[in-house]
Design a protein around this motif. Sequence first.
Motif, PDB file in Angstrom:
ATOM      1  N   GLY A  22       0.821  -6.835  -0.256  1.00  0.00           N
ATOM      2  CA  GLY A  22      -0.456  -6.487  -0.157  1.00  0.00           C
ATOM      3  C   GLY A  22      -1.219  -6.040  -1.521  1.00  0.00           C
ATOM      4  N   PHE A  23      -0.350  -5.385  -2.367  1.00  0.00           N
ATOM      5  CA  PHE A  23      -0.773  -4.799  -3.775  1.00  0.00           C
ATOM      6  C   PHE A  23      -0.999  -6.037  -4.646  1.00  0.00           C
ATOM      7  N   GLN A  80      -1.483  -9.238  -3.671  1.00  0.00           N
ATOM      8  CA  GLN A  80      -2.396 -10.156  -3.539  1.00  0.00           C
ATOM      9  C   GLN A  80      -3.752  -9.472  -3.884  1.00  0.00           C
ATOM     10  N   ARG A  81      -3.893  -8.133  -3.684  1.00  0.00           N
ATOM     11  CA  ARG A  81      -5.289  -7.499  -4.049  1.00  0.00           C
ATOM     12  C   ARG A  81      -5.318  -7.569  -5.399  1.00  0.00           C
ATOM     13  N   GLU A  87      -5.305  -5.619   3.027  1.00  0.00           N
ATOM     14  CA  GLU A  87      -5.946  -4.889   2.230  1.00  0.00           C
ATOM     15  C   GLU A  87      -5.460  -3.591   2.329  1.00  0.00           C
ATOM     16  N   GLN A  88      -5.279  -3.283   1.141  1.00  0.00           N
ATOM     17  CA  GLN A  88      -4.650  -1.750   0.852  1.00  0.00           C
ATOM     18  C   GLN A  88      -5.752  -0.796   0.343  1.00  0.00           C
ATOM     19  N   ARG A  89      -6.173  -0.081   1.718  1.00  0.00           N
ATOM     20  CA  ARG A  89      -7.184   0.799   1.158  1.00  0.00           C
ATOM     21  C   ARG A  89      -6.622   2.148   1.158  1.00  0.00           C
ATOM     22  N   TYR A 116     -10.366   3.222  -5.898  1.00  0.00           N
ATOM     23  CA  TYR A 116     -10.850   3.174  -4.370  1.00  0.00           C
ATOM     24  C   TYR A 116     -11.995   4.020  -4.299  1.00  0.00           C
TER      25      TYR A 116
END
Length: 310
Positions: free
Chosen positions: A24-25, A27-28, A149-151, A179
């Motif tokens: 996830g990270f 990709q973000r 998505e790493q919120r 963030y």
Amino acid sequence: MFKDIVLAVTPSEVCEHAADKAFGFAQRFESNLTIVHVTGMEQGWGQMEWLEPSGETARIQKNIEEFYSEKLKGMPNYDIKVVAGIPHNEILRIARQANADLIIMGPHTREHKEKRSKMWGMAGSTLERVSQRARCPVMIVTREAPYGEQRITRLLATSDFSKQAECAVAYGGQLCRHYNAGLTVLHVLEDTHGAADTKLAAEVKGRLQCSCESALRGINNVCYECLEGKPAMEILKFARMRDVDLILMAHHSKEEDPEEAFLGSAVVQVALNSACPTMSVNRHFDLRCGMMYDQSGSVAPVSSKGETTV
């Protein structure tokens, strides 16, 4: 924010949550992702020399790629390394070679995870040794987190007023800026035997605010808390009650003897029992991070590679 990520795994469901976080990270942030698996110890030192010539490491590498094939689709910047040796040594070596700004790990074995949660005094685990010696933050993930998505909306940074804790809080400030998240800085009073009062807690909060003010300048949603009790237990309870997304801690900030620091570290106690990921910052990262000043004399935020971000 994370350009070079190292994911240390065994290709199994035990490390799947850590793998999901790393993918996830990556990709973000469009990161370079290095997936590391250390093998050879179960075969014994006498047989390690033939692992690569025999094609065994190549077979394991292929298995890892197949295991994560669906999640690796559309991720061009990744590499899989299978090496023989002592796990923490190899993970740290590869992280240095990759100039990693984040290492992500899981518990690695189900047996270890179960024992570690019950026996907080057990020493010498790969998690502890990597998080103590890494030159970048180490994120430990043991529970499922949303994929994609790493919120991060609620971040908790702990402080014992050490230099390492100051650096950890400053790094937490960087995450909050990225963030647009809220940050709580927490100090736990130990050995008060129930003697801590409201006045003392207020004094500690004031001291926290004073020590963190420069590093957290410009962040609007910051609060300071003081609790009493065993640090790991209070941190876990607070994080659960506040539904925290990430816990940031300084690793072994008070121990002078590295071997003594292995014994039941609060970071690993929290990491293996927390419902959210735990990020560890140690004294080696502190040396790279430092507290760098801009031209106005205020503290300038720095990246995990020691670069100013202002």
